[in-house]
Write a protein that holds these residues in place. Structure first.
Motif, short mmCIF file in Angstrom:
data_model
loop_
_atom_site.label_atom_id
_atom_site.label_comp_id
_atom_site.label_asym_id
_atom_site.label_seq_id
_atom_site.Cartn_x
_atom_site.Cartn_y
_atom_site.Cartn_z
N LEU A 143 0.79 -1.40 0.12
CA LEU A 143 -0.05 0.14 -0.01
C LEU A 143 0.92 1.31 -0.15
O LEU A 143 0.61 2.15 -0.77
N HIS A 144 1.72 1.31 0.84
CA HIS A 144 2.62 2.58 0.93
C HIS A 144 3.14 3.03 -0.53
O HIS A 144 3.12 4.20 -0.69
N HIS A 145 3.70 2.15 -1.05
CA HIS A 145 4.37 2.43 -2.46
C HIS A 145 3.39 2.62 -3.44
O HIS A 145 3.83 3.55 -4.22
N LYS A 146 2.22 2.05 -3.29
CA LYS A 146 1.31 2.30 -4.50
C LYS A 146 0.85 3.78 -4.22
O LYS A 146 0.68 4.65 -5.26
N LEU A 147 0.75 4.01 -2.99
CA LEU A 147 0.12 5.58 -2.56
C LEU A 147 1.05 6.61 -3.16
O LEU A 147 0.93 7.61 -3.66
N CYS A 148 2.48 6.28 -2.89
CA CYS A 148 3.52 7.50 -3.18
C CYS A 148 3.75 7.47 -4.52
O CYS A 148 4.02 8.42 -5.12
N HIS A 149 3.35 6.29 -5.45
CA HIS A 149 3.72 6.63 -6.91
C HIS A 149 2.40 7.19 -7.43
O HIS A 149 2.69 8.08 -8.11
N THR A 150 1.48 7.05 -6.67
CA THR A 150 0.02 7.84 -7.03
C THR A 150 0.41 9.27 -7.00
O THR A 150 0.28 10.02 -7.93
N LEU A 151 0.88 9.70 -5.68
CA LEU A 151 0.96 10.93 -5.37
C LEU A 151 2.11 11.72 -6.09
O LEU A 151 2.03 13.02 -6.54
N GLY A 152 3.13 10.93 -6.24
CA GLY A 152 4.40 11.41 -6.97
C GLY A 152 4.06 11.78 -8.39
O GLY A 152 4.40 12.71 -9.11
N GLY A 153 3.76 10.63 -8.97
CA GLY A 153 3.65 10.45 -10.44
C GLY A 153 2.35 11.51 -11.07
O GLY A 153 2.58 11.92 -12.09
N SER A 154 1.19 11.36 -10.30
CA SER A 154 0.11 12.09 -10.79
C SER A 154 0.11 13.56 -10.18
O SER A 154 -0.61 14.38 -10.99
N PHE A 155 0.76 13.97 -9.16
CA PHE A 155 0.34 15.35 -8.51
C PHE A 155 1.76 15.86 -8.68
O PHE A 155 1.87 16.85 -7.86
N ASN A 156 2.94 15.21 -9.08
CA ASN A 156 4.17 15.95 -9.12
C ASN A 156 4.89 16.18 -7.62
O ASN A 156 5.53 17.17 -7.54
N LEU A 157 4.51 15.38 -6.83
CA LEU A 157 4.99 15.68 -5.39
C LEU A 157 6.47 15.19 -5.18
O LEU A 157 6.74 14.28 -5.89
N PRO A 158 7.32 15.85 -4.52
CA PRO A 158 8.63 15.53 -4.37
C PRO A 158 8.84 13.84 -3.60
O PRO A 158 8.06 13.71 -2.64
N HIS A 159 9.66 13.14 -4.22
CA HIS A 159 9.49 11.59 -3.96
C HIS A 159 9.80 11.46 -2.49
O HIS A 159 8.99 10.81 -1.82
N ALA A 160 11.05 11.85 -1.95
CA ALA A 160 11.17 11.60 -0.69
C ALA A 160 10.39 11.93 0.27
O ALA A 160 10.22 11.24 1.47
N GLU A 161 10.17 13.30 0.18
CA GLU A 161 9.18 13.71 1.22
C GLU A 161 7.70 13.08 1.07
O GLU A 161 7.22 13.08 2.41
N THR A 162 7.38 12.49 -0.07
CA THR A 162 6.03 12.04 -0.01
C THR A 162 6.08 10.81 0.62
O THR A 162 5.19 10.39 1.53
N HIS A 163 7.16 10.03 0.59
CA HIS A 163 7.45 8.52 1.07
C HIS A 163 7.36 9.10 2.80
O HIS A 163 6.94 8.30 3.56
N THR A 164 8.09 9.90 3.32
CA THR A 164 8.34 10.34 4.38
C THR A 164 6.96 10.43 5.23
O THR A 164 6.68 10.23 6.26
N ILE A 165 5.91 11.30 4.53
CA ILE A 165 4.82 11.58 5.05
C ILE A 165 3.90 10.68 5.11
O ILE A 165 3.17 10.45 6.05
N VAL A 166 3.78 9.73 4.10
CA VAL A 166 2.66 8.67 4.11
C VAL A 166 3.15 7.68 5.00
O VAL A 166 2.14 6.89 5.50
N LEU A 167 4.56 7.09 5.11
CA LEU A 167 4.83 5.96 5.84
C LEU A 167 3.86 5.68 7.11
O LEU A 167 3.56 4.48 7.37
N PRO A 168 4.07 6.61 8.18
CA PRO A 168 3.49 6.16 9.36
C PRO A 168 2.08 6.12 9.19
O PRO A 168 1.66 5.16 9.87
N HIS A 169 1.41 6.50 8.24
CA HIS A 169 -0.07 6.38 8.12
C HIS A 169 -0.35 4.97 7.49
O HIS A 169 -1.37 4.18 7.60
N ALA A 170 0.48 4.55 6.51
CA ALA A 170 0.39 3.36 6.01
C ALA A 170 0.71 2.32 6.93
O ALA A 170 -0.05 1.10 6.95
#
Length: 352
Positions: A237-264
């Motif tokens: 789940l975590h990686h799927k969400l981050c690929h979605t957020l990064g690829g479709s909304f152009n969010l910075p990669h490492a920051e997106t992973h950092t933010i999403v991980l605790p919630h995943a």
């Protein structure tokens, strides 16, 4: 007794302070003659240093690597490699540059030598990602696995503290999801816990002293292990969400992973208790999701998607994209629950 399959990945690793000096021998060991050096515009100076080390073996420099590997950039780099007669590529930098090298390898079979300057870990995987028409497509192919990797902690001394923290937690994400992967095995579990622990120890020391080579080495060692995990087993789940957020909304990669991980992790906690126990133990905590959140926040990393450019009105669309393809995850994927996870990440709340 647990049944499992373990497939070791064939790559040669040179690790240590000053290891960059061994680059010419590493190129020779690959049987290559002319290397195209890849980098981002910001890392042009590092690429020039690499080219100088290679001397006559340097075919040229391509300095236009960018996040999420747009297919147009990949094609441009491939054409440049052909024009210059390069028979290998040297990718120096983070995940963007390594990703560009992989895109070239996927299309042309050109062997890649990676020199990571962040903790992304993609240099240890046969996973690639290319963005086309606003969607990031990922896949696995052994042609894109770098043949050789040089890890030199001295090259990470200039990595900004903020990016060091988010890049490190990005690496932790690989190991964390490896611990509850359906393809997991005991060997990967050992590497995952050790990798998380090494990075968890290193990040506060890097924040305290960015020039601490020992701490930088610990972080790079942890990133290497976490990268092996990412390349060895499937993510969830975590990686799927981050690929979605990064690829479709152009969010910075490492920051997106950092933010999403605790919630995943909080989402999956009840369905993967042994994995959560290992993650918490590696970080010296009692709750995996909270330990990751606290590691990020106490070291100055962003903890809310709204702070890195995500818009509230795009959360529903992000949820729809994430739900469009089902994939293995310890806990089943429910639209309401995933939408709630994204809201928590958007607001930056500490997991309960």
């Amino acid at each position: 007794m647990r049944s499992f399959v373990y497939q070791g990945l064939p790559s040669r690793v040179v690790f240590g302070a000053g290891a960059l000096a061994q680059l010419p021998q590493a190129i020779e060991a690959m049987g290559a003659q002319r290397a195209l050096v890849l980098c981002t515009p910001e890392q042009r100076a590092s690429a020039e240093r690499v080219a100088a080390l290679l001397g006559d073996r340097a075919a040229g420099i391509f300095d236009r690597a960018v996040m999420h590997v747009p297919i147009e950039t990949a094609r441009e780099a491939r054409d440049e490699a052909r024009r210059l007669g390069a028979d290998c590529a040297v990718a120096i930098g983070g995940g963007s540059t390594t990703g560009l090298g992989k895109a070239i390898a996927l299309d042309s079979g050109l062997p890649i030598l990676a020199i990571p300057t962040t903790y992304a870990g993609s240099e240890m995987t046969p996973i690639y990602g290319i963005t086309e028409a606003g969607l990031k497509k990922t896949g696995k192919d052994m042609r894109v696995l770098p043949r050789s990797v040089i890890y030199d902690p001295e090259l990470t001394l200039s990595l900004p503290v903020g990016l060091s923290v988010t890049s490190g937690i990005n690496a932790i994400a690989h190991a964390a999801e490896g611990l509850y992967s359906v393809e997991g095995n005991p060997v990967v579990d050992l590497m995952a816990e050790e990798g998380i622990a090494a990075i968890g120890r290193a990040l506060p020391r890097i924040v305290a002293d960015p020039q601490d080579v020992e701490a930088r080495g610990d972080a790079l060692y942890g990133a290497w292990l976490c990268g092996i995990v990412l390349g060895s087993v499937g993510m969830a789940l975590h990686h799927k969400l981050c690929h979605t957020l990064g690829g479709s909304f152009n969010l910075p990669h490492a920051e997106t992973h950092t933010i999403v991980l605790p919630h995943a992790l909080a989402y999956n906690a009840a369905a993967a208790p042994l994995a959560m126990e290992r993650i918490a133990r590696a970080l010296g905590g009692t709750n995996a999701a909270q330990a990751v959140y606290d590691l990020a926040k106490s070291n100055g990393a962003p903890v809310a998607l709204r702070d890195i450019g995500m818009k509230a009105e795009d959360l529903d669309k992000a949820c729809d994209i994430a739900m469009s393809n089902q994939y293995p995850n310890p806990r089943g994927l429910g639209r309401g629950a995933i939408r709630g996870l994204l809201q928590e990440a958007f607001e930056g709340r500490r997991p309960g």
